[in-house]
Design an enzyme around this catalytic site. Structure first.
Site, PDB file in Angstrom:
ATOM      1  N   ASP A  50     -12.405  -8.469  14.315  1.00 43.91           N
ATOM      2  CA  ASP A  50     -11.115  -8.847  13.715  1.00 43.91           C
ATOM      3  C   ASP A  50     -10.851 -10.351  13.774  1.00 43.91           C
ATOM      4  N   CYS A 101      -3.177   2.356   4.701  1.00 45.76           N
ATOM      5  CA  CYS A 101      -3.349   3.021   3.406  1.00 45.76           C
ATOM      6  C   CYS A 101      -4.845   3.180   3.132  1.00 45.76           C
ATOM      7  N   CYS A 122      -4.561   2.221  -6.957  1.00 48.30           N
ATOM      8  CA  CYS A 122      -3.694   1.432  -6.059  1.00 48.30           C
ATOM      9  C   CYS A 122      -2.247   1.497  -6.543  1.00 48.30           C
ATOM     10  N   CYS A 182     -10.494   2.313  -7.901  1.00 49.57           N
ATOM     11  CA  CYS A 182      -9.553   1.834  -6.864  1.00 49.57           C
ATOM     12  C   CYS A 182      -8.407   1.044  -7.497  1.00 49.57           C
ATOM     13  N   CYS A 202      -7.359   3.399  -1.843  1.00 55.81           N
ATOM     14  CA  CYS A 202      -8.490   2.802  -2.583  1.00 55.81           C
ATOM     15  C   CYS A 202      -9.836   3.184  -1.989  1.00 55.81           C
TER      16      CYS A 202
HETATM   17  C1  B12 Z   1      -5.241  -9.496   7.762  1.00 61.18           C
HETATM   18  C2  B12 Z   1      -6.050  -8.235   7.531  1.00 61.18           C
HETATM   19  C3  B12 Z   1      -5.485  -7.244   6.737  1.00 61.18           C
HETATM   20  C4  B12 Z   1      -4.236  -7.476   5.882  1.00 61.18           C
HETATM   21  C5  B12 Z   1      -4.652  -8.322   4.654  1.00 61.18           C
HETATM   22  C6  B12 Z   1      -6.022  -7.935   4.103  1.00 61.18           C
HETATM   23  C7  B12 Z   1      -6.700  -8.998   3.217  1.00 61.18           C
HETATM   24  N1  B12 Z   1      -7.828  -8.626   2.647  1.00 61.18           N
HETATM   25  O1  B12 Z   1      -6.252 -10.106   3.048  1.00 61.18           O
HETATM   26  C8  B12 Z   1      -3.800  -6.019   5.538  1.00 61.18           C
HETATM   27  C9  B12 Z   1      -2.756  -5.556   6.538  1.00 61.18           C
HETATM   28  C10 B12 Z   1      -3.261  -5.795   4.148  1.00 61.18           C
HETATM   29  C11 B12 Z   1      -5.099  -5.247   5.800  1.00 61.18           C
HETATM   30  C12 B12 Z   1      -5.320  -3.982   5.303  1.00 61.18           C
HETATM   31  C13 B12 Z   1      -6.468  -3.237   5.569  1.00 61.18           C
HETATM   32  N2  B12 Z   1      -7.436  -3.543   6.431  1.00 61.18           N
HETATM   33 CO1  B12 Z   1      -7.575  -5.277   7.264  1.00 61.18          CO
HETATM   34  N3  B12 Z   1      -7.924  -6.909   8.033  1.00 61.18           N
HETATM   35  C14 B12 Z   1      -7.331  -8.079   8.094  1.00 61.18           C
HETATM   36  C15 B12 Z   1      -8.157  -9.123   8.889  1.00 61.18           C
HETATM   37  C16 B12 Z   1      -7.626  -9.159  10.327  1.00 61.18           C
HETATM   38  C17 B12 Z   1      -8.180 -10.527   8.276  1.00 61.18           C
HETATM   39  C18 B12 Z   1      -8.504 -10.532   6.757  1.00 61.18           C
HETATM   40  C19 B12 Z   1      -8.290 -11.897   6.169  1.00 61.18           C
HETATM   41  O2  B12 Z   1      -7.242 -12.483   6.273  1.00 61.18           O
HETATM   42  N4  B12 Z   1      -9.297 -12.412   5.535  1.00 61.18           N
HETATM   43  C20 B12 Z   1      -9.257 -13.682   4.857  1.00 61.18           C
HETATM   44  C21 B12 Z   1      -9.341 -13.432   3.331  1.00 61.18           C
HETATM   45  C22 B12 Z   1      -9.325 -14.724   2.535  1.00 61.18           C
HETATM   46  O3  B12 Z   1     -10.606 -12.933   3.050  1.00 61.18           O
HETATM   47  P1  B12 Z   1     -10.994 -11.435   2.822  1.00 61.18           P
HETATM   48  O4  B12 Z   1     -10.107 -10.745   1.882  1.00 61.18           O
HETATM   49  O5  B12 Z   1     -11.173 -10.793   4.157  1.00 61.18           O
HETATM   50  O6  B12 Z   1     -12.467 -11.672   2.222  1.00 61.18           O
HETATM   51  C23 B12 Z   1     -12.739 -11.703   0.864  1.00 61.18           C
HETATM   52  C24 B12 Z   1     -12.691 -13.058   0.244  1.00 61.18           C
HETATM   53  O7  B12 Z   1     -13.169 -13.991   1.195  1.00 61.18           O
HETATM   54  C25 B12 Z   1     -13.631 -12.870  -0.974  1.00 61.18           C
HETATM   55  N5  B12 Z   1     -14.613 -13.953  -1.156  1.00 61.18           N
HETATM   56  C26 B12 Z   1     -14.525 -15.221  -0.757  1.00 61.18           C
HETATM   57  N6  B12 Z   1     -15.598 -15.898  -1.099  1.00 61.18           N
HETATM   58  C27 B12 Z   1     -16.391 -15.054  -1.724  1.00 61.18           C
HETATM   59  C28 B12 Z   1     -17.629 -15.279  -2.265  1.00 61.18           C
HETATM   60  C29 B12 Z   1     -18.282 -14.223  -2.898  1.00 61.18           C
HETATM   61  C30 B12 Z   1     -19.610 -14.453  -3.465  1.00 61.18           C
HETATM   62  C31 B12 Z   1     -17.648 -12.955  -2.951  1.00 61.18           C
HETATM   63  C32 B12 Z   1     -18.304 -11.820  -3.577  1.00 61.18           C
HETATM   64  C33 B12 Z   1     -16.396 -12.756  -2.395  1.00 61.18           C
HETATM   65  C34 B12 Z   1     -15.780 -13.816  -1.781  1.00 61.18           C
HETATM   66  O8  B12 Z   1     -14.359 -11.655  -0.678  1.00 61.18           O
HETATM   67  C35 B12 Z   1     -14.174 -11.323   0.672  1.00 61.18           C
HETATM   68  C36 B12 Z   1     -14.481  -9.869   0.943  1.00 61.18           C
HETATM   69  O9  B12 Z   1     -13.738  -8.992   0.153  1.00 61.18           O
HETATM   70  C37 B12 Z   1      -9.568  -8.480   8.793  1.00 61.18           C
HETATM   71  C38 B12 Z   1     -10.530  -8.861   9.908  1.00 61.18           C
HETATM   72  C39 B12 Z   1     -11.298 -10.112   9.530  1.00 61.18           C
HETATM   73  N7  B12 Z   1     -11.366 -11.041  10.421  1.00 61.18           N
HETATM   74  O10 B12 Z   1     -11.827 -10.223   8.427  1.00 61.18           O
HETATM   75  C40 B12 Z   1      -9.251  -6.990   8.739  1.00 61.18           C
HETATM   76  C41 B12 Z   1     -10.175  -6.028   7.937  1.00 61.18           C
HETATM   77  C42 B12 Z   1     -10.510  -6.717   6.622  1.00 61.18           C
HETATM   78  N8  B12 Z   1      -9.338  -4.877   7.688  1.00 61.18           N
HETATM   79  C43 B12 Z   1      -9.981  -3.784   7.768  1.00 61.18           C
HETATM   80  C44 B12 Z   1      -9.418  -2.529   7.427  1.00 61.18           C
HETATM   81  C45 B12 Z   1     -10.153  -1.300   7.908  1.00 61.18           C
HETATM   82  C46 B12 Z   1      -8.232  -2.467   6.693  1.00 61.18           C
HETATM   83  C47 B12 Z   1      -7.627  -1.233   6.022  1.00 61.18           C
HETATM   84  C48 B12 Z   1      -8.635  -0.258   5.426  1.00 61.18           C
HETATM   85  C49 B12 Z   1      -6.717  -0.502   7.037  1.00 61.18           C
HETATM   86  C50 B12 Z   1      -5.914   0.616   6.417  1.00 61.18           C
HETATM   87  N9  B12 Z   1      -6.435   1.818   6.314  1.00 61.18           N
HETATM   88  O11 B12 Z   1      -4.791   0.406   6.037  1.00 61.18           O
HETATM   89  C51 B12 Z   1      -6.741  -1.909   4.923  1.00 61.18           C
HETATM   90  C52 B12 Z   1      -7.531  -2.100   3.629  1.00 61.18           C
HETATM   91  C53 B12 Z   1      -6.849  -2.893   2.599  1.00 61.18           C
HETATM   92  C54 B12 Z   1      -7.849  -3.453   1.588  1.00 61.18           C
HETATM   93  N10 B12 Z   1      -8.030  -2.802   0.466  1.00 61.18           N
HETATM   94  O12 B12 Z   1      -8.473  -4.488   1.885  1.00 61.18           O
HETATM   95  C55 B12 Z   1     -11.438  -3.998   8.140  1.00 61.18           C
HETATM   96  C56 B12 Z   1     -12.303  -3.815   6.900  1.00 61.18           C
HETATM   97  C57 B12 Z   1     -13.698  -3.310   7.172  1.00 61.18           C
HETATM   98  C58 B12 Z   1     -14.496  -3.230   5.886  1.00 61.18           C
HETATM   99  N11 B12 Z   1     -15.199  -2.133   5.727  1.00 61.18           N
HETATM  100  O13 B12 Z   1     -14.456  -4.128   5.069  1.00 61.18           O
HETATM  101  C59 B12 Z   1     -11.419  -5.483   8.715  1.00 61.18           C
HETATM  102  C60 B12 Z   1     -12.685  -6.304   8.458  1.00 61.18           C
HETATM  103  C61 B12 Z   1     -11.163  -5.325  10.226  1.00 61.18           C
HETATM  104  C62 B12 Z   1     -12.418  -5.035  11.022  1.00 61.18           C
HETATM  105  N12 B12 Z   1     -12.586  -5.719  12.126  1.00 61.18           N
HETATM  106  O14 B12 Z   1     -13.237  -4.221  10.712  1.00 61.18           O
HETATM  107  N13 B12 Z   1      -5.940  -5.945   6.554  1.00 61.18           N
HETATM  108  S1  SF4 Z   2     -14.656  -0.418  -4.630  1.00 56.29           S
HETATM  109 FE1  SF4 Z   2     -15.343   1.657  -5.129  1.00 56.29          FE
HETATM  110  S2  SF4 Z   2     -13.683   2.499  -6.424  1.00 56.29           S
HETATM  111 FE2  SF4 Z   2     -13.420   0.266  -6.378  1.00 56.29          FE
HETATM  112  S3  SF4 Z   2     -14.496  -0.488  -8.196  1.00 56.29           S
HETATM  113 FE3  SF4 Z   2     -15.932  -0.564  -6.469  1.00 56.29          FE
HETATM  114  S4  SF4 Z   2     -17.058   1.376  -6.576  1.00 56.29           S
HETATM  115 FE4  SF4 Z   2     -15.219   1.623  -7.831  1.00 56.29          FE
HETATM  116  S1  SF4 Z   3      -4.981  -0.187   0.841  1.00 49.34           S
HETATM  117 FE1  SF4 Z   3      -3.597   0.890  -0.611  1.00 49.34          FE
HETATM  118  S2  SF4 Z   3      -2.125  -0.642  -1.331  1.00 49.34           S
HETATM  119 FE2  SF4 Z   3      -3.809  -1.738  -0.302  1.00 49.34          FE
HETATM  120  S3  SF4 Z   3      -5.206  -2.274  -1.949  1.00 49.34           S
HETATM  121 FE3  SF4 Z   3      -5.900  -0.285  -1.198  1.00 49.34          FE
HETATM  122  S4  SF4 Z   3      -4.825   1.253  -2.447  1.00 49.34           S
HETATM  123 FE4  SF4 Z   3      -3.815  -0.724  -2.760  1.00 49.34          FE
END
Ligand code: B12
Ligand code: SF4
Ligand code: SF4
Length: 263
Positions: free
Chosen positions: A95, A201, A159, A155, A204
């Site tokens: 995290d 949630c 959503c 997804c 997705c």
């Molecule tokens: C804050 C946080 C949240 C916040 C905001 C999430 C967000 N994405 O911003 C909230 C509360 C909404 C949240 C929700 C959830 N979270 Co959360 N969250 C975090 C946390 C602590 C920090 C994320 C963050 O701020 N990242 C910074 C932003 C900028 O980056 P990012 O979105 O993570 O990364 C993307 C961008 O960087 C982009 N990107 C940037 N450059 C590039 C370059 C290329 C080439 C590409 C392709 C993409 C790309 O792609 C990245 C990956 O998607 C992380 C732990 C961590 N340290 O990563 C866990 C984490 C992401 N969460 C996790 C989980 C499990 C969840 C939930 C499923 C929980 C739930 N059931 O409700 C949901 C899923 C929501 C979703 N669809 O993402 C897991 C995900 C594991 C995985 N399989 O990916 C993490 C990694 C925690 C962990 N230690 O395992 N979360």
């Molecule tokens: S994350 Fe899963 S549901 Fe969303 S676009 Fe990719 S394959 Fe489809």
């Molecule tokens: S966790 Fe729920 S609200 Fe967040 S992106 Fe996925 S479907 Fe949307």
């Protein structure tokens, strides 16, 4: 050296492991990155222990004991073993990592980055947490190009609050984030109620084809602690000690109870 680390993680049920040079990682928090860091062992912690989709509003990560405690225990065991077997340095994260763990896992070819912003493991799908061990070991495994999911759009369509955007998600619109807010607007409360969300949630993830045939978690910590039905009586009946074992405890009991009550 990587094989010794893998072996120690394997003993604790961790099978999906990659190794990446620190220079191939996106550093998101330089302040906590140790100066001696040269590479990262990145691994998946599968947590889905049942294919049943519960209807009580609690997401899968919320109905098992907190993964932060799991990773703390894991690092205590694994790092002490590695310290006795090697002269290398290790620091564990889950995290609050100095690197973007999702991108690192994809660059180790463990899986793909989904449109829903989550990392999707080849075996366990997206219901995995990510952990990382920062080390001072030289890594000579080249990073691969990041691969993306099928982009089927399921997804995005599912959503409820259009939180999935071009590059990742809008954290202020994501209902998982909204469910964890202490102060919610009436509109936010209505959204949670309409979509039966109490804590976290999984919408997705539940529609994602990668999760259909994904394996469930072999890790006893998650298997043994999964609660299949959570309601107000259950929450109120937990002792403080028991309540604090769940990830939903970090903002106190009232927010969880209130989230159920406006359901
Ligand atoms: C804050 C946080 C949240 C916040 C905001 C999430 C967000 N994405 O911003 C909230 C509360 C909404 C949240 C929700 C959830 N979270 Co959360 N969250 C975090 C946390 C602590 C920090 C994320 C963050 O701020 N990242 C910074 C932003 C900028 O980056 P990012 O979105 O993570 O990364 C993307 C961008 O960087 C982009 N990107 C940037 N450059 C590039 C370059 C290329 C080439 C590409 C392709 C993409 C790309 O792609 C990245 C990956 O998607 C992380 C732990 C961590 N340290 O990563 C866990 C984490 C992401 N969460 C996790 C989980 C499990 C969840 C939930 C499923 C929980 C739930 N059931 O409700 C949901 C899923 C929501 C979703 N669809 O993402 C897991 C995900 C594991 C995985 N399989 O990916 C993490 C990694 C925690 C962990 N230690 O395992 N979360
Ligand atoms: S994350 Fe899963 S549901 Fe969303 S676009 Fe990719 S394959 Fe489809
Ligand atoms: S966790 Fe729920 S609200 Fe967040 S992106 Fe996925 S479907 Fe949307």
């Amino acid at each position: 050296m990587f094989s010794i680390i893998k072996e120690e993680l394997n003993k604790n049920g961790i099978e999906r492991i990659g190794f990446i040079d620190i220079r191939d990682c996106e550093i998101i928090n330089q302040r906590i990155l140790p100066q001696w860091a040269r590479s990262v062992v990145i691994f998946c912690i599968p947590y889905r222990s049942s294919k049943e989709i519960a209807d009580d509003g609690f997401s899968e990560y919320a109905r098992i004991y907190d993964y932060h405690n799991y990773s703390k225990q894991l690092y205590e065991i694994v790092i002490s073993q590695l310290n006795s077997k090697t002269n290398c340095r290790f620091m564990g994260f889950c995290d609050h990592s100095p690197i973007n763990e999702k991108l690192a896992a994809a660059k180790c070819d463990l899986g793909v980055i989904g449109k829903n912003s989550l990392f999707i493991d080849k075996i366990y799908g997206s219901f995995v947490f990510l952990g990382s061990l920062i080390t001072d070991i030289e890594c000579n495994i080249p990073a691969v190009e990041i691969k993306h999911c099928y982009n089927c759009g399921l997804c995005i369509d599912a959503c409820p609050n259009n939180a999935i955007i071009e590059f990742g998600i809008d954290r202020y619109k994501c209902l998982s984030g909204i469910s964890q807010k202490k102060k919610k607007t009436d509109e936010e409360k209505l959204l949670l109620k309409e979509h039966n969300i109490v804590w976290g949630c999984d919408i997705c993830q539940n529609v994602c084809p990668y999760n259909k045939d994904a394996k469930i978690s072999p890790i006893p910590y998650f298997q043994k602690t999964r609660v299949s039905k959570i309601d107000v009586e259950y929450i109120n009946g937990l002792s403080d000690e028991e309540f604090n074992k769940f990830a939903f405890s970090y903002k106190g009991r009232d927010i969880v109870v209130n989230n159920i009550n406006f359901e």
